[in-house]
Design a protein around this motif. Structure first.
Motif, PDB file in Angstrom:
ATOM      1  N   LEU A  26       0.872  -1.205  -0.024  1.00 11.89           N
ATOM      2  CA  LEU A  26       0.128  -0.054  -0.102  1.00 11.89           C
ATOM      3  C   LEU A  26       0.706   1.362   0.067  1.00 11.89           C
ATOM      4  CD1 LEU A  26      -3.060  -0.784   2.357  1.00 11.89           C
ATOM      5  CD2 LEU A  26      -3.099  -0.465  -0.066  1.00 11.89           C
ATOM      6  N   PRO A  27       1.700   1.449   0.943  1.00 11.95           N
ATOM      7  CA  PRO A  27       2.578   2.658   0.752  1.00 11.95           C
ATOM      8  C   PRO A  27       3.323   2.850  -0.595  1.00 11.95           C
ATOM      9  CG  PRO A  27       3.321   1.153   2.748  1.00 11.95           C
ATOM     10  CD  PRO A  27       2.461   0.320   1.722  1.00 11.95           C
ATOM     11  N   PHE A  28       3.285   1.914  -1.613  1.00 13.29           N
ATOM     12  CA  PHE A  28       3.925   2.154  -2.917  1.00 13.29           C
ATOM     13  C   PHE A  28       3.081   2.044  -4.034  1.00 13.29           C
ATOM     14  CE2 PHE A  28       6.553   0.167   0.407  1.00 13.29           C
ATOM     15  CZ  PHE A  28       7.809   1.076   0.485  1.00 13.29           C
ATOM     16  N   PHE A  29       1.808   2.245  -3.583  1.00  9.14           N
ATOM     17  CA  PHE A  29       0.460   2.182  -4.586  1.00  9.14           C
ATOM     18  C   PHE A  29       0.262   3.773  -4.979  1.00  9.14           C
ATOM     19  CE2 PHE A  29      -4.208   2.132  -5.121  1.00  9.14           C
ATOM     20  CZ  PHE A  29      -4.050   1.408  -6.243  1.00  9.14           C
ATOM     21  N   THR A  30       0.878   4.173  -5.870  1.00  6.57           N
ATOM     22  CA  THR A  30       0.998   5.574  -6.367  1.00  6.57           C
ATOM     23  C   THR A  30      -0.187   6.391  -6.296  1.00  6.57           C
ATOM     24  OG1 THR A  30       2.840   4.929  -7.774  1.00  6.57           O
ATOM     25  CG2 THR A  30       2.178   7.045  -7.999  1.00  6.57           C
ATOM     26  N   PRO A  31      -1.614   5.784  -6.766  1.00  5.90           N
ATOM     27  CA  PRO A  31      -2.698   6.297  -6.872  1.00  5.90           C
ATOM     28  C   PRO A  31      -3.321   6.994  -5.449  1.00  5.90           C
ATOM     29  CG  PRO A  31      -2.935   4.321  -8.251  1.00  5.90           C
ATOM     30  CD  PRO A  31      -1.466   4.501  -7.546  1.00  5.90           C
ATOM     31  N   ILE A  32      -2.622   6.372  -4.464  1.00  4.41           N
ATOM     32  CA  ILE A  32      -3.110   6.929  -3.137  1.00  4.41           C
ATOM     33  C   ILE A  32      -2.653   8.045  -2.465  1.00  4.41           C
ATOM     34  CG2 ILE A  32      -1.425   5.883  -1.429  1.00  4.41           C
ATOM     35  CD1 ILE A  32      -3.608   4.623   0.003  1.00  4.41           C
ATOM     36  N   PHE A  33      -1.353   8.664  -3.480  1.00  3.81           N
ATOM     37  CA  PHE A  33      -0.751   9.880  -3.218  1.00  3.81           C
ATOM     38  C   PHE A  33      -1.456  10.996  -3.925  1.00  3.81           C
ATOM     39  CE2 PHE A  33       2.107   6.425  -1.924  1.00  3.81           C
ATOM     40  CZ  PHE A  33       2.524   6.822  -0.535  1.00  3.81           C
ATOM     41  N   ILE A  34      -2.182  10.577  -4.934  1.00  4.53           N
ATOM     42  CA  ILE A  34      -2.606  11.722  -5.807  1.00  4.53           C
ATOM     43  C   ILE A  34      -3.861  12.512  -5.371  1.00  4.53           C
ATOM     44  CG2 ILE A  34      -3.203  12.298  -8.309  1.00  4.53           C
ATOM     45  CD1 ILE A  34      -1.205  10.062  -8.963  1.00  4.53           C
ATOM     46  N   PRO A  35      -3.779  13.592  -5.046  1.00  8.04           N
ATOM     47  CA  PRO A  35      -5.175  14.355  -4.721  1.00  8.04           C
ATOM     48  C   PRO A  35      -6.175  14.100  -5.588  1.00  8.04           C
ATOM     49  CG  PRO A  35      -2.995  15.930  -4.242  1.00  8.04           C
ATOM     50  CD  PRO A  35      -2.806  14.617  -5.188  1.00  8.04           C
ATOM     51  N   GLY A  36      -7.471  14.166  -5.311  1.00 12.40           N
ATOM     52  CA  GLY A  36      -8.605  13.963  -6.261  1.00 12.40           C
ATOM     53  C   GLY A  36      -9.171  12.378  -6.329  1.00 12.40           C
ATOM     54  N   ASN A  37      -8.025  11.460  -6.181  1.00 15.15           N
ATOM     55  CA  ASN A  37      -8.629  10.259  -6.211  1.00 15.15           C
ATOM     56  C   ASN A  37      -9.195   9.733  -5.283  1.00 15.15           C
ATOM     57  OD1 ASN A  37      -7.211   9.590  -8.710  1.00 15.15           O
ATOM     58  ND2 ASN A  37      -5.521   8.864  -7.848  1.00 15.15           N
ATOM     59  N   THR A  38     -10.219   8.707  -5.110  1.00 10.82           N
ATOM     60  CA  THR A  38     -10.882   8.110  -3.993  1.00 10.82           C
ATOM     61  C   THR A  38     -10.676   6.805  -4.173  1.00 10.82           C
ATOM     62  OG1 THR A  38     -12.513   9.560  -4.289  1.00 10.82           O
ATOM     63  CG2 THR A  38     -13.141   7.914  -2.925  1.00 10.82           C
ATOM     64  N   ILE A  39     -10.065   6.155  -2.551  1.00  4.49           N
ATOM     65  CA  ILE A  39      -9.686   4.917  -2.484  1.00  4.49           C
ATOM     66  C   ILE A  39     -10.781   4.251  -1.542  1.00  4.49           C
ATOM     67  CG2 ILE A  39      -7.881   3.302  -1.971  1.00  4.49           C
ATOM     68  CD1 ILE A  39      -6.877   5.314  -3.996  1.00  4.49           C
ATOM     69  N   HIS A  40     -11.627   3.557  -2.053  1.00  2.00           N
ATOM     70  CA  HIS A  40     -12.496   2.628  -1.017  1.00  2.00           C
ATOM     71  C   HIS A  40     -11.884   1.354  -0.880  1.00  2.00           C
ATOM     72  CE1 HIS A  40     -15.898   5.304  -2.600  1.00  2.00           C
ATOM     73  NE2 HIS A  40     -15.496   5.320  -3.622  1.00  2.00           N
ATOM     74  N   LEU A  41     -12.036   1.208   0.697  1.00  2.00           N
ATOM     75  CA  LEU A  41     -11.372   0.333   1.402  1.00  2.00           C
ATOM     76  C   LEU A  41     -12.274  -0.517   2.250  1.00  2.00           C
ATOM     77  CD1 LEU A  41      -8.515   2.790   2.736  1.00  2.00           C
ATOM     78  CD2 LEU A  41      -7.810   0.834   0.991  1.00  2.00           C
ATOM     79  N   TYR A  42     -12.383  -1.993   1.838  1.00  2.00           N
ATOM     80  CA  TYR A  42     -13.351  -2.964   2.339  1.00  2.00           C
ATOM     81  C   TYR A  42     -12.800  -4.088   2.958  1.00  2.00           C
ATOM     82  CZ  TYR A  42     -16.023  -0.728  -1.471  1.00  2.00           C
ATOM     83  OH  TYR A  42     -16.458   0.138  -2.596  1.00  2.00           O
ATOM     84  N   ALA A  43     -13.324  -4.313   4.312  1.00  2.00           N
ATOM     85  CA  ALA A  43     -12.775  -5.502   4.894  1.00  2.00           C
ATOM     86  C   ALA A  43     -13.923  -5.887   5.887  1.00  2.00           C
ATOM     87  CB  ALA A  43     -11.621  -5.027   5.861  1.00  2.00           C
ATOM     88  N   VAL A  44     -13.945  -7.249   6.377  1.00  2.00           N
ATOM     89  CA  VAL A  44     -15.012  -7.465   7.104  1.00  2.00           C
ATOM     90  C   VAL A  44     -14.719  -7.281   8.480  1.00  2.00           C
ATOM     91  CG1 VAL A  44     -16.144  -9.868   8.324  1.00  2.00           C
ATOM     92  CG2 VAL A  44     -15.670  -9.635   5.734  1.00  2.00           C
ATOM     93  N   GLU A  45     -13.467  -7.403   8.996  1.00  2.00           N
ATOM     94  CA  GLU A  45     -12.945  -6.968  10.340  1.00  2.00           C
ATOM     95  C   GLU A  45     -12.939  -5.637  10.583  1.00  2.00           C
ATOM     96  OE1 GLU A  45     -12.184  -9.258  12.541  1.00  2.00           O
ATOM     97  OE2 GLU A  45     -12.764 -10.775  11.122  1.00  2.00           O
ATOM     98  N   PRO A  46     -13.245  -5.067  11.879  1.00  2.00           N
ATOM     99  CA  PRO A  46     -13.052  -3.617  11.988  1.00  2.00           C
ATOM    100  C   PRO A  46     -11.943  -2.744  12.104  1.00  2.00           C
ATOM    101  CG  PRO A  46     -13.550  -4.995  14.091  1.00  2.00           C
ATOM    102  CD  PRO A  46     -13.288  -5.741  12.926  1.00  2.00           C
ATOM    103  N   ASP A  47     -10.893  -3.542  12.059  1.00  2.00           N
ATOM    104  CA  ASP A  47      -9.436  -2.737  12.414  1.00  2.00           C
ATOM    105  C   ASP A  47      -8.827  -1.945  11.164  1.00  2.00           C
ATOM    106  OD1 ASP A  47      -9.459  -5.953  12.771  1.00  2.00           O
ATOM    107  OD2 ASP A  47      -8.948  -5.008  14.766  1.00  2.00           O
TER     108      ASP A  47
END
Ligand SMILES: [Zn+2]
Ligand SMILES: [Zn+2]
Length: 326
Positions: free
Chosen positions: A118-139
């Protein structure tokens, strides 16, 4: 258009690049093989390379788990292992590169090999992008905070350019994600881990790793049994060889034959084995694949002779970079 699945990372536990010594050995073996066959000209190189089993060239790949499922209008990423880094570069060619991207990432669980990219997933650093993150566990928000925290990483979660949106998925209940319906089901793995059943236009893709699959008969699978039925393509945990899986009880991983038994029992059409052991060389994984082939052929023969009614299955050990339609 159905679902298209691409394997960006199929290694378990830790990224495992092929080391310089192993590469030198491989080049030497290939050069020997080239001349042993009787080839001698440059023009024969392509023909020679095409004749080799793919694992002898590029191997199975060293990036940890990350799969991409796409339809015409929807993209879903499963897990953020180191394979998500090259996927991120690929996404930059589209709306993500202009800060107009919407990315959906499902997490099976939060062991390092499934989040360390994740820290090397470039789209996460670009303003304007939306990253939806899904999991069953609450953490999930805490996990992200831990990953993006000094002194482990210089950029803090709050400083990421993209907007992060967290979603909790209810177990064994379908959630609609654009064109794809997602249903989580419980796997046999510590901390715990969830499988994902993805459905689109009557086709079913099932992500079944990490799991030891201790429950494999119908009774033990209980409420999770329907998740293994009517599946067109399942990816399954094959970290261990047949010998290792007996030695490593409670380590949370399986061997290919366990997935095959399940697939033959439930009529799963196709199985791709992933989460290869980081300590295994490409040759060792290929050997495990060959042993699994012997096992499978014996099972098919017995089933035919004794009318056991086992389903025949199309299966393979997945390599990084492969892709197929469901
Ligand atoms: Zn794992
Ligand atoms: Zn795990």
């Amino acid at each position: 258009m159905g679902m298209h699945v691409k394997f960006w990372g199929v290694r378990g536990s830790l990224p495992s690049p092929t080391g310089p010594e192993a590469l030198v050995t491989r080049f030497r073996d290939l050069l020997h093989a080239f001349f042993d066959i009787g080839y001698s000209r440059k023009a024969e190189i392509e023909k020679f390379l095409e004749s080799l089993p793919p694992h002898r060239l590029g191997g199975y790949g060293g990036n940890t788990l990350c799969l991409e499922v796409t339809t015409g209008a929807q993209q879903i990423i499963i897990d953020g292992g180191s394979g998500i880094r090259p996927l991120g570069y690929d996404l930059l060619k589209g709306p993500c590169g202009k800060g107009k991207g919407e990315v959906h990432i499902l997490f099976t669980h939060f062991h390092w090999d499934h989040v360390l990219g994740l820290p090397f997933f470039t789209p996460i650093f670009i303003p304007g992008n939306t990253i939806h993150l899904y999991a069953v566990e609450p953490d999930l928000p805490d996990v992200l905070k831990t990953i993006f925290r000094k002194p482990n990483f210089p950029v803090q979660m709050e400083q990421l350019g993209a907007k992060l949106v967290y979603h909790r998925l209810p177990p064994r209940q379908p959630t609609r994600l654009g064109e794809i319906t997602v249903t989580p089901y419980q796997l046999d793995h510590p901390d715990p881990c969830w499988g994902y059943r993805l459905e689109h236009q009557g086709k079913v893709f099932s992500h079944c790793a990490d799991t030891e699959c201790k429950r494999s008969n119908r009774e033990d699978l209980g409420p999770d049994l329907p998740m293994y039925q009517g599946v067109d393509l399942m990816v399954f945990d094959a970290q261990y060889s047949i010998v290792e899986v007996v030695e490593k009880v409670d380590w949370g991983h399986a061997a290919a034959l366990i997935g095959l038994d399940l697939a033959m029992q439930e009529g799963i059409k196709k199985v791709a084995f992933i989460h290869h052991e980081p300590a295994s060389s490409d040759d060792k994984i290929a050997q495990a694949e060959a042993r699994t082939r012997e096992y499978y052929e014996r099972q098919v023969k017995t089933s035919r002779e004794e009318n056991l009614g086992l389903h025949e299955v199309d299966w393979f050990f997945a390599r990084e970079g492969m892709s197929l339609d469901v």
